[in-house]
Scaffold this active site. Sequence first.
Site, short mmCIF file in Angstrom:
data_model
loop_
_atom_site.label_atom_id
_atom_site.label_comp_id
_atom_site.label_asym_id
_atom_site.label_seq_id
_atom_site.Cartn_x
_atom_site.Cartn_y
_atom_site.Cartn_z
N ASP A 22 22.91 -25.76 -0.13
CA ASP A 22 23.73 -26.52 -1.07
C ASP A 22 25.13 -26.79 -0.53
O ASP A 22 25.68 -25.99 0.24
CB ASP A 22 23.81 -25.76 -2.41
N ASN A 59 15.55 -33.01 -7.88
CA ASN A 59 16.41 -33.86 -7.04
C ASN A 59 15.99 -35.34 -7.06
O ASN A 59 16.74 -36.20 -6.59
CB ASN A 59 16.48 -33.34 -5.60
C1 IPE Z 1 19.57 -26.87 -5.42
O1 IPE Z 1 20.72 -27.61 -5.25
C2 IPE Z 1 18.39 -27.59 -4.82
C3 IPE Z 1 18.38 -27.65 -3.37
C4 IPE Z 1 19.28 -27.15 -2.58
C5 IPE Z 1 17.25 -28.35 -2.80
P1 IPE Z 1 21.20 -28.65 -6.37
O2 IPE Z 1 22.46 -29.21 -5.87
O3 IPE Z 1 20.10 -29.60 -6.67
O4 IPE Z 1 21.41 -27.70 -7.62
P2 IPE Z 1 22.30 -27.86 -8.92
O5 IPE Z 1 22.04 -29.24 -9.48
O6 IPE Z 1 23.73 -27.71 -8.52
O7 IPE Z 1 21.87 -26.76 -9.82
C1 IPE Z 2 22.10 -29.87 -1.07
O1 IPE Z 2 23.34 -30.45 -1.09
C2 IPE Z 2 21.01 -30.82 -0.66
C3 IPE Z 2 20.07 -31.17 -1.74
C4 IPE Z 2 20.06 -30.65 -2.93
C5 IPE Z 2 19.07 -32.18 -1.45
P1 IPE Z 2 23.85 -31.30 -2.34
O2 IPE Z 2 23.48 -32.71 -2.10
O3 IPE Z 2 23.38 -30.72 -3.60
O4 IPE Z 2 25.41 -31.11 -2.17
P2 IPE Z 2 26.47 -30.97 -3.33
O5 IPE Z 2 26.03 -29.80 -4.18
O6 IPE Z 2 26.46 -32.25 -4.09
O7 IPE Z 2 27.75 -30.70 -2.62
MG MG Z 3 24.18 -29.37 -4.91
#
Ligand code: IPE
Ligand code: IPE
Ligand code: MG
Length: 245
Positions: A25, A73
């Site tokens: 994340d 996602n």
């Molecule tokens: C968790 O991250 C899912 C993955 C890393 C694949 P998200 O960015 O989707 O989670 P939330 O929305 O902050 O809970």
């Molecule tokens: C994790 O990074 C990747 C996925 C969940 C696919 P994010 O895209 O959630 O990054 P932030 O949380 O917006 O910074």
């Molecule tokens: Mg995220």
Amino acid sequence: MALFKNDAAGEGAKNLPRHIAIILDGNGRWAKKRGLPRTAGHAAGAETFRRIATYCKNLGIDYLTVYAFSTENWKRPREEVEAIMGLLGKYLREAVETMERDHIRLKILGDPSILPESLRGLIAETADISAHYEGFQANVCLNYGGRDEIVRAARRFAEDYKAGRASELTEESFSSYMFSAGIPDPDLIIRPGGEMRLSNFLMWESAYSELIFTDVLWPDFTGEDIDAAIAEYQRRDRRFGGIKK
Ligand code: IPE
Ligand code: IPE
Ligand code: MG
């Protein structure tokens, strides 16, 4: 730091997590901080995965599981989802070429049925290659949801039960219906990016995992952050409901 399995001092070897899981994340925020599109963060995050997988393998970790794309996602803008799928395809194509050489087995956890056709082909290829050797295994959770995994397992169990192929349900037999069948539960789950939640990751398997949260954004994550998480893990007292020995 004596973290290595075959380190001469052997200090860390006693208590090295066998299975580390990471919620990847912070890619989007990493890009935003640099004035880049979110997709640049995902590209940087994919490189970090490559680095950290090699690092964990060299440390003597047996399993590394990463959460790359959740069942939730798909709510993101189409361009972002397409960019992530493109990066996953690129990574898997490269993995097909190099995994045998590097001895990295790759398993995809999640429901592949709604993924693009080309990705499904690559997933099948990596599974074929992985079947031919043993050693370090990287699991990539793709269109994965912890609740979805449990519901699918329950459905499969119900079908087997109806057909007379399953006896009474136990925790152990239920585990065999999960995407993670045969993989030991994660000892340690790390979440970079500053959020303190599991976001539907390994809901069944995480029952007794040690959880470590860090503000480091995933693309900035290094081997030193792995070392620090393992050191913290080694300071914890895992009781599994019992009492300290
Ligand atoms: C968790 O991250 C899912 C993955 C890393 C694949 P998200 O960015 O989707 O989670 P939330 O929305 O902050 O809970
Ligand atoms: C994790 O990074 C990747 C996925 C969940 C696919 P994010 O895209 O959630 O990054 P932030 O949380 O917006 O910074
Ligand atoms: Mg995220």
